[in-house]
Design a protein around this motif. Structure first.
Motif, PDB file in Angstrom:
ATOM      1  N   PRO A 292      20.865 -64.552 -86.369  1.00 15.02           N
ATOM      2  CA  PRO A 292      19.491 -64.081 -86.183  1.00 15.02           C
ATOM      3  C   PRO A 292      18.812 -63.543 -87.439  1.00 15.02           C
ATOM      4  CG  PRO A 292      21.055 -62.525 -85.238  1.00 15.02           C
ATOM      5  CD  PRO A 292      21.843 -63.728 -85.628  1.00 15.02           C
ATOM      6  N   ILE A 293      19.588 -63.115 -88.462  1.00 19.69           N
ATOM      7  CA  ILE A 293      18.954 -62.629 -89.693  1.00 19.69           C
ATOM      8  C   ILE A 293      18.605 -63.834 -90.559  1.00 19.69           C
ATOM      9  CG2 ILE A 293      19.178 -61.168 -91.732  1.00 19.69           C
ATOM     10  CD1 ILE A 293      21.152 -59.447 -90.222  1.00 19.69           C
ATOM     11  N   GLY A 301      11.432 -58.026 -97.467  1.00 21.38           N
ATOM     12  CA  GLY A 301      11.652 -57.625 -96.095  1.00 21.38           C
ATOM     13  C   GLY A 301      12.709 -58.455 -95.395  1.00 21.38           C
ATOM     14  N   GLU A 302      12.841 -58.206 -94.106  1.00 24.19           N
ATOM     15  CA  GLU A 302      13.859 -58.884 -93.295  1.00 24.19           C
ATOM     16  C   GLU A 302      13.180 -59.628 -92.147  1.00 24.19           C
ATOM     17  OE1 GLU A 302      17.648 -56.961 -92.967  1.00 24.19           O
ATOM     18  OE2 GLU A 302      17.684 -57.284 -90.793  1.00 24.19           O
ATOM     19  N   GLU A 303      13.662 -60.834 -91.898  1.00 22.88           N
ATOM     20  CA  GLU A 303      13.194 -61.625 -90.768  1.00 22.88           C
ATOM     21  C   GLU A 303      14.346 -61.782 -89.784  1.00 22.88           C
ATOM     22  OE1 GLU A 303      11.266 -65.314 -91.797  1.00 22.88           O
ATOM     23  OE2 GLU A 303      10.594 -64.498 -93.710  1.00 22.88           O
ATOM     24  N   TYR A 304      14.046 -61.493 -88.525  1.00 21.68           N
ATOM     25  CA  TYR A 304      15.092 -61.490 -87.494  1.00 21.68           C
ATOM     26  C   TYR A 304      14.574 -62.224 -86.266  1.00 21.68           C
ATOM     27  CZ  TYR A 304      18.885 -59.601 -84.569  1.00 21.68           C
ATOM     28  OH  TYR A 304      19.983 -59.452 -83.752  1.00 21.68           O
ATOM     29  N   ASP A 305      15.346 -63.198 -85.814  1.00 22.56           N
ATOM     30  CA  ASP A 305      15.008 -63.971 -84.613  1.00 22.56           C
ATOM     31  C   ASP A 305      16.030 -63.640 -83.537  1.00 22.56           C
ATOM     32  OD1 ASP A 305      14.386 -65.789 -82.635  1.00 22.56           O
ATOM     33  OD2 ASP A 305      14.083 -67.479 -84.003  1.00 22.56           O
ATOM     34  N   ALA A 306      15.633 -62.802 -82.594  1.00 27.51           N
ATOM     35  CA  ALA A 306      16.566 -62.343 -81.563  1.00 27.51           C
ATOM     36  C   ALA A 306      17.029 -63.471 -80.648  1.00 27.51           C
ATOM     37  CB  ALA A 306      15.914 -61.239 -80.740  1.00 27.51           C
ATOM     38  N   ARG A 307      16.294 -64.584 -80.626  1.00 29.38           N
ATOM     39  CA  ARG A 307      16.712 -65.722 -79.800  1.00 29.38           C
ATOM     40  C   ARG A 307      17.999 -66.349 -80.323  1.00 29.38           C
ATOM     41  NH1 ARG A 307      11.340 -69.175 -80.328  1.00 29.38           N
ATOM     42  NH2 ARG A 307      11.851 -68.592 -82.474  1.00 29.38           N
ATOM     43  N   LYS A 308      18.303 -66.077 -81.586  1.00 29.42           N
ATOM     44  CA  LYS A 308      19.487 -66.664 -82.201  1.00 29.42           C
ATOM     45  C   LYS A 308      20.696 -65.720 -82.171  1.00 29.42           C
ATOM     46  CE  LYS A 308      18.806 -69.167 -85.952  1.00 29.42           C
ATOM     47  NZ  LYS A 308      19.033 -70.533 -85.452  1.00 29.42           N
ATOM     48  N   GLU A 309      20.548 -64.597 -81.477  1.00 31.99           N
ATOM     49  CA  GLU A 309      21.677 -63.675 -81.382  1.00 31.99           C
ATOM     50  C   GLU A 309      22.878 -64.360 -80.734  1.00 31.99           C
ATOM     51  OE1 GLU A 309      19.318 -59.376 -81.181  1.00 31.99           O
ATOM     52  OE2 GLU A 309      20.165 -60.244 -79.345  1.00 31.99           O
ATOM     53  N   MET A 310      24.041 -64.010 -81.218  1.00 36.44           N
ATOM     54  CA  MET A 310      25.285 -64.631 -80.751  1.00 36.44           C
ATOM     55  C   MET A 310      26.084 -63.561 -80.018  1.00 36.44           C
ATOM     56  SD  MET A 310      25.972 -66.536 -84.394  1.00 36.44           S
ATOM     57  CE  MET A 310      25.723 -64.990 -85.256  1.00 36.44           C
ATOM     58  N   LYS A 311      25.830 -63.421 -78.762  1.00 34.55           N
ATOM     59  CA  LYS A 311      26.437 -62.355 -77.979  1.00 34.55           C
ATOM     60  C   LYS A 311      27.958 -62.439 -78.041  1.00 34.55           C
ATOM     61  CE  LYS A 311      26.159 -60.024 -73.507  1.00 34.55           C
ATOM     62  NZ  LYS A 311      25.565 -60.032 -72.135  1.00 34.55           N
ATOM     63  N   GLY A 312      28.563 -61.333 -78.453  1.00 34.47           N
ATOM     64  CA  GLY A 312      30.016 -61.287 -78.515  1.00 34.47           C
ATOM     65  C   GLY A 312      30.633 -61.950 -79.729  1.00 34.47           C
ATOM     66  N   LYS A 386       6.208 -62.819 -81.838  1.00 32.85           N
ATOM     67  CA  LYS A 386       6.583 -62.254 -83.142  1.00 32.85           C
ATOM     68  C   LYS A 386       5.835 -60.954 -83.397  1.00 32.85           C
ATOM     69  CE  LYS A 386       8.012 -66.375 -85.694  1.00 32.85           C
ATOM     70  NZ  LYS A 386       7.842 -67.166 -86.932  1.00 32.85           N
ATOM     71  N   ILE A 387       6.581 -59.967 -83.820  1.00 30.41           N
ATOM     72  CA  ILE A 387       5.996 -58.709 -84.280  1.00 30.41           C
ATOM     73  C   ILE A 387       6.167 -58.658 -85.793  1.00 30.41           C
ATOM     74  CG2 ILE A 387       6.038 -56.204 -84.147  1.00 30.41           C
ATOM     75  CD1 ILE A 387       5.228 -57.569 -81.531  1.00 30.41           C
ATOM     76  N   THR A 388       5.063 -58.502 -86.488  1.00 34.50           N
ATOM     77  CA  THR A 388       5.086 -58.448 -87.954  1.00 34.50           C
ATOM     78  C   THR A 388       4.699 -57.044 -88.402  1.00 34.50           C
ATOM     79  OG1 THR A 388       4.510 -60.790 -88.119  1.00 34.50           O
ATOM     80  CG2 THR A 388       4.144 -59.434 -90.069  1.00 34.50           C
ATOM     81  N   ALA A 409       5.753 -57.877-104.323  1.00 35.86           N
ATOM     82  CA  ALA A 409       6.644 -57.558-103.213  1.00 35.86           C
ATOM     83  C   ALA A 409       5.898 -57.754-101.896  1.00 35.86           C
ATOM     84  CB  ALA A 409       7.149 -56.126-103.335  1.00 35.86           C
ATOM     85  N   LYS A 410       6.483 -58.496-100.965  1.00 37.04           N
ATOM     86  CA  LYS A 410       5.805 -58.781 -99.697  1.00 37.04           C
ATOM     87  C   LYS A 410       5.973 -57.654 -98.678  1.00 37.04           C
ATOM     88  CE  LYS A 410       6.083 -63.812-100.117  1.00 37.04           C
ATOM     89  NZ  LYS A 410       6.548 -65.073 -99.491  1.00 37.04           N
ATOM     90  N   THR A 411       7.039 -56.911 -98.773  1.00 41.12           N
ATOM     91  CA  THR A 411       7.283 -55.714 -97.951  1.00 41.12           C
ATOM     92  C   THR A 411       6.948 -55.940 -96.474  1.00 41.12           C
ATOM     93  OG1 THR A 411       5.079 -54.751 -98.350  1.00 41.12           O
ATOM     94  CG2 THR A 411       6.800 -54.241 -99.953  1.00 41.12           C
ATOM     95  N   THR A 412       7.499 -56.977 -95.913  1.00 42.09           N
ATOM     96  CA  THR A 412       7.168 -57.353 -94.534  1.00 42.09           C
ATOM     97  C   THR A 412       8.426 -57.655 -93.736  1.00 42.09           C
ATOM     98  OG1 THR A 412       5.060 -58.295 -95.261  1.00 42.09           O
ATOM     99  CG2 THR A 412       5.879 -58.983 -93.098  1.00 42.09           C
ATOM    100  N   ASP A 413       8.544 -57.035 -92.572  1.00 41.89           N
ATOM    101  CA  ASP A 413       9.605 -57.351 -91.621  1.00 41.89           C
ATOM    102  C   ASP A 413       9.008 -58.130 -90.455  1.00 41.89           C
ATOM    103  OD1 ASP A 413      11.416 -55.937 -93.151  1.00 41.89           O
ATOM    104  OD2 ASP A 413      11.377 -54.140 -91.893  1.00 41.89           O
ATOM    105  N   VAL A 414       9.746 -59.120 -89.991  1.00 47.94           N
ATOM    106  CA  VAL A 414       9.289 -59.943 -88.871  1.00 47.94           C
ATOM    107  C   VAL A 414      10.381 -59.977 -87.810  1.00 47.94           C
ATOM    108  CG1 VAL A 414       8.480 -62.204 -88.121  1.00 47.94           C
ATOM    109  CG2 VAL A 414       7.893 -61.378 -90.414  1.00 47.94           C
ATOM    110  N   TYR A 415      10.010 -59.614 -86.599  1.00 47.03           N
ATOM    111  CA  TYR A 415      10.951 -59.649 -85.475  1.00 47.03           C
ATOM    112  C   TYR A 415      10.448 -60.629 -84.426  1.00 47.03           C
ATOM    113  CZ  TYR A 415      13.720 -58.180 -81.441  1.00 47.03           C
ATOM    114  OH  TYR A 415      14.554 -58.166 -80.349  1.00 47.03           O
ATOM    115  N   THR A 416      11.278 -61.601 -84.066  1.00 41.67           N
ATOM    116  CA  THR A 416      10.967 -62.566 -83.016  1.00 41.67           C
ATOM    117  C   THR A 416      11.729 -62.187 -81.754  1.00 41.67           C
ATOM    118  OG1 THR A 416      10.643 -64.314 -84.660  1.00 41.67           O
ATOM    119  CG2 THR A 416      10.962 -64.999 -82.373  1.00 41.67           C
TER     120      THR A 416
END
Length: 916
Positions: A292-293, A301-312, A386-388, A409-416
């Protein structure tokens, strides 16, 4: 019957006395190398320290006995199988060198101390522990570095590089019951370690940064409680950090990069039957970049896609069929070292104070404080939303983010979102310097409760407090705390927000000294001196940035000279002679290098930055263009080099290199003579073009003839008080000595005016214009945005030192470094009517709380056990002084009169002093 009651009364009295005696004196804060229970240190004869706490006065240590054992059971049984020092007649309670059996790789040591005092014997209730690390490179030889030396399909190498995090896992089978287990990890550039789904440790952004071609820090964790008999899962996430540099394929001549993330790990397991096992990184570990990262870059910044989380993914029985085997990769090249300084942690939380919608439909979140760390997000929504979040320090007049000072510097985090109820997220491998956040992606206006600011800095103690009768000075102190803490990132950096964040030496020349009153920064700066040493060229040159993530090897005195002044701070404030002994050969090498290459006719001819950031004549300018404001660079470098020679004389004694002293004396004498011949104006009694800095440096460093000092000082005062209307006119160099020199020559009132001003240029001007940290420029709200970081600490100069030493009266006697003896000499007439300050020294808490009015002075003092203080009172008549309600001239306290002041020597304890 009468005898019975007398006997009973005696028993009760003895019992009461005994119970009180147990609570009057205690021993605590046992430390090894100034760390609490450290794992994996790389010192075979570490220094041990403890604090004596007492609620009675005049407590002195007379002897100690240290017991060190190879197990807690043996220690509790009184079996010092590693070391029993016996009763040592000594008052040393700081930096006592372990002198027991030779310690081995990965040796565990449990220890305690019995302290003998003039008021009784006391044993530490707590037992302390430390372990030795892996001391030789050869002991890592069977452990291979692993990683994945390719880009994933969405990665890119460019000025704005994008690289996804690497996830690694290894299932292991422990066939017996585990007695103990420790893991040693080097995760480059940053790592998180998991065992059976649980994160190991509460550190973040680990390990501390170094030049990875020179040295690499490993972290050690006791993971006994995390392992079980049978199947276990080891998992790591590797972020980029400084290893995969924030800017790739961009100015490679300047910016260092070390490759793609990689790791080496060893897990040592001992079973209850005495057998042992070692699990190491090898090519059977599995890896994926498809987590997900999606990106993590300190600047962008950091971009994170929670749909790609690998549970366990970090637990047993996870299906990793789509993962690939790791590859053996080239090691970074640096020597492996146990980390002897703290990792970073989330140290506190900040709740936002407001949220407002903008004209374009986004929201501006105000944290109320310029802070460093990241934002935790709580959100509900649909999968794929997406939350930016874009971070900045200030706003423009229209309410939008001011980002010009961030450069590229873009200084931006993105959460999907994954779309599964309330989702809580915060980044792992980045940090931001910010007060305001522009948030987009919410369907409706978010609430303040959706956000929490996480404040991140090195896990070190805040050691100082300060409050006074002046609100501006109090706010400056708070701003300084926030600025200093925010720029502690495993090394001291210049700023946390733009595309720089570099460990500039010149920012800390004297700043580190002032910082040491607010923070327990000893191990941080000892580590940084190693960074500087490791950056030294073969011929002796030292860069302006260390570790040299930027290759700035241009040579000058004032920036590299920080190598010496910070070592001097560690010696004076913490009594750390070892650091001087260790660094001395390399300091000498640099001094010789500068002398051989740049000392011409006894003038040091190399200066790069001058008196950096002198207040310019126009609020729109970054740097002054008025020659009358600028100080000759060779004057600065010559005076500064002269001062460094004097410090090196002291160091030569500490390092047992007395033969060098004659050379330092000779060079200093020649420089002083040439300096005065070139720069001193005999007819005007000033130096060069009469700037404050031009007069200040020779006056402070003792280069002015004694009979001329007052005249030079009068010229300096005229420049400050008349020409500059009692405002600061110095830059980074002059401000390092300004406040103390004014006070030491009798003008503490003028120093107070500078400290309490609200108009430009001043620290108070920053406060009046909304600053909650310290700016890079005196006019940081108006200057060209190319250089106006709103979170810098270099302009503090010696202000914090002045707060403590000259206003509070908390100063370490240079003859007894580390606050073994305290000099308490506040300037009661500078302009304050009360000061309440404290400092947690290596011996314990020092307090100075004074208040004066028309009736006189009331001063409450706390002096730690096993120390003493020389206390200066503003009256020559001892009969006008009460100490703990007794007239001084009727007590046994040693006192004398010096220059209309009564000087009293006090041992440890709490004292209330009244002066009529």
């Amino acid at each position: 019957m009468k005898n019975f009651f007398l006997h009973l009364t005696l028993i009760i009295s003895l019992f009461t006395f005994s119970a009180k005696a147990q609570t009057k004196i205690s021993v605590s804060d046992l430390k090894c190398e100034m760390l609490t229970n450290p794992e994996g240190i790389d010192v075979l004869q570490p220094r041990l320290s403890w604090k004596i706490k007492a609620d009675i006065n005049d407590v002195k240590q007379t002897a100690y006995q240290i017991t060190a054992s190879s197990s807690l059971e043996k220690l509790n049984a009184g079996n010092g199988d590693l070391w029993d020092s016996g009763k040592v007649q000594s008052d040393a309670s700081v930096n006592v060198i372990y002198n027991g059996k030779k310690l081995k790789d990965r040796q565990d040591v449990y220890w305690k101390v019995t302290v003998f005092t003039n008021k009784g014997e006391v044993q530490s209730k707590e037992t302390a522990h430390f372990s030795i690390g892996i001391l030789t490179y050869a002991d890592w030889k069977s452990t291979r570095w692993i990683g994945y030396e390719k880009l994933s399909k969405d990665d890119s190498i460019s000025q704005y590089s994008k690289l996804s995090a690497r996830y690694l896992r290894k299932e292991i089978n422990l066939k017996k019951q585990v007695k103990s287990a420790k893991v040693y990890i080097m995760g480059m550039g940053l790592y998180e370690l998991y065992i059976n789904g649980n994160k190991i440790g509460d550190q973040v952004l680990a390990p501390v940064p170094t030049d990875y071609t020179k040295n690499i820090k490993y972290n050690v964790f006791d993971v006994t409680s995390q392992l079980k008999e049978g199947k276990n899962m080891l998992g790591t996430i590797l972020g980029n950090g400084r290893f995969f540099a924030m800017r790739q394929d961009y100015k490679p001549y300047k910016i260092k990069s070390f490759g793609l993330p990689k790791m080496a790990l060893q897990l040592f397991v001992e079973y209850t039957d005495g057998s042992k096992d070692v699990i190491r990184t090898d090519d059977t570990w599995k890896i994926t970049t498809d987590g997900p990262i999606l990106a993590n870059n300190e600047y962008d910044g950091e971009e994170y896609d929670a749909r790609k989380e690998m549970k366990g993914w970090n637990t047993v029985n996870f299906d990793d069929k789509n993962w690939i085997n790791t590859r053996y990769v080239q090691e970074p090249g640096g020597f492996y070292e146990g980390q002897m300084s703290a990792n970073m942690k989330v140290k506190r939380e900040v709740k936002p104070i407001s949220i407002k919608q903008t004209s374009k439909g986004t929201y501006i979140l105000d944290m109320g404080q310029n802070m460093v760390g990241w934002l935790q997000l709580k959100v509900k929504g649909n999968a794929g939303d997406k939350i930016t979040m874009k971070f900045a320090e200030s706003l423009q007049s229209d309410g939008s983010l001011y980002i010009a000072n961030l450069r590229d510097a873009k200084t931006t985090d993105v959460y999907t979102l994954k779309g599964e109820g309330e989702e809580v997220w915060e980044p792992r491998f980045v940090y931001h310097g910010f007060r305001f956040v522009e948030i987009s992606g919410f369907k409706t206006k978010p609430a303040l409760e959706n956000f929490v600011g996480k404040v991140v800095y090195d896990d070190i103690q805040t050691t100082g407090t300060f409050d006074s009768s002046n609100p501006i000075m109090n706010q400056i102190f708070k701003n300084a705390w926030w600025g200093i803490s925010g720029n502690y990132k495993g090394m001291p950096i210049d700023c946390p927000q733009r595309n720089e964040r570099q460990p500039w030496l010149g920012d800390r020349t004297t700043g580190a000294y002032g910082e040491s009153f607010l923070f327990d920064n000893q191990t941080l700066y000892a580590k940084w001196l190693d960074d500087i040493k490791n950056s030294q060229t073969i011929d002796g040159g030292i860069p302006d940035v260390a570790p040299a993530f930027w290759r700035y090897y241009g040579d000058n005195v004032t920036w590299p000279g920080t190598y010496i002044t910070v070592a001097d701070m560690l010696y004076q404030q913490f009594g750390d002679a070892k650091v001087v002994e260790k660094q001395y050969p390399y300091m000498k090498k640099w001094m010789d290098y500068m002398e051989e290459n740049y000392l011409v006719d006894n003038i040091m001819t190399k200066d790069k930055y001058g008196d950096w950031c002198v207040p310019p004549e126009s609020l729109e300018l970054i740097r002054s263009k008025d020659p009358s404001r600028l100080t000759d660079g060779e004057l600065i470098s010559s005076a500064f080099y002269y001062q460094l020679l004097n410090i090196m004389k002291k160091f030569a004694v500490i390092a047992n290199a007395q033969n060098d002293i004659k050379h330092y004396d000779d060079v200093a004498s020649r420089i002083k003579k040439a300096f005065n011949a070139k720069y001193f104006n005999v007819s005007k009694n000033n130096y060069a073009n009469n700037t404050v800095t031009a007069n200040l440096l020779p006056l402070t460093f003792g280069m002015v003839q004694e009979e001329l000092q007052q005249k030079v000082f009068e010229n300096l005062v005229h420049e400050v008080e008349v020409t500059k209307n009692s405002h600061v006119s110095t830059g980074v160099i002059g401000t390092q000595f300004l406040m103390r020199t004014l006070t030491n020559f009798g003008r503490g009132d003028l120093a107070f005016k500078l400290a309490s001003n609200k108009t430009y240029p001043s620290w108070g001007y920053m406060v009046e214009n909304g600053a909650t940290t310290i700016w890079e420029l005196w006019n940081g709200n108006t200057a060209d945005p190319a250089m106006n970081s709103q979170n810098h600490v270099m302009l503090l100069g010696d202000l914090l030192i002045w707060y403590y030493e000259n206003m509070a009266g908390i100063k370490s006697n240079p003859e007894t470094p580390g606050f073994k003896q305290i000099i308490m000499k506040p300037d009661f007439n500078a302009g304050l009517t009360y000061v309440n300050a404290s400092y947690e020294s290596v011996y314990g808490t020092i307090k100075s709380d004074w208040k004066k009015d028309k009736k006189g002075l009331v001063w409450n003092i706390a002096i730690p056990a096993n120390t003493s203080a020389i206390v200066y009172l503003p009256v020559s008549d001892a009969s006008a002084v009460l100490i703990n309600k007794q007239k001084l001239d009727k007590t046994s306290y040693v006192h004398s009169v010096e220059k209309n002041q009564t000087v009293v020597t006090l041992s440890s304890g709490n004292f209330t002093i009244n002066v009529k």
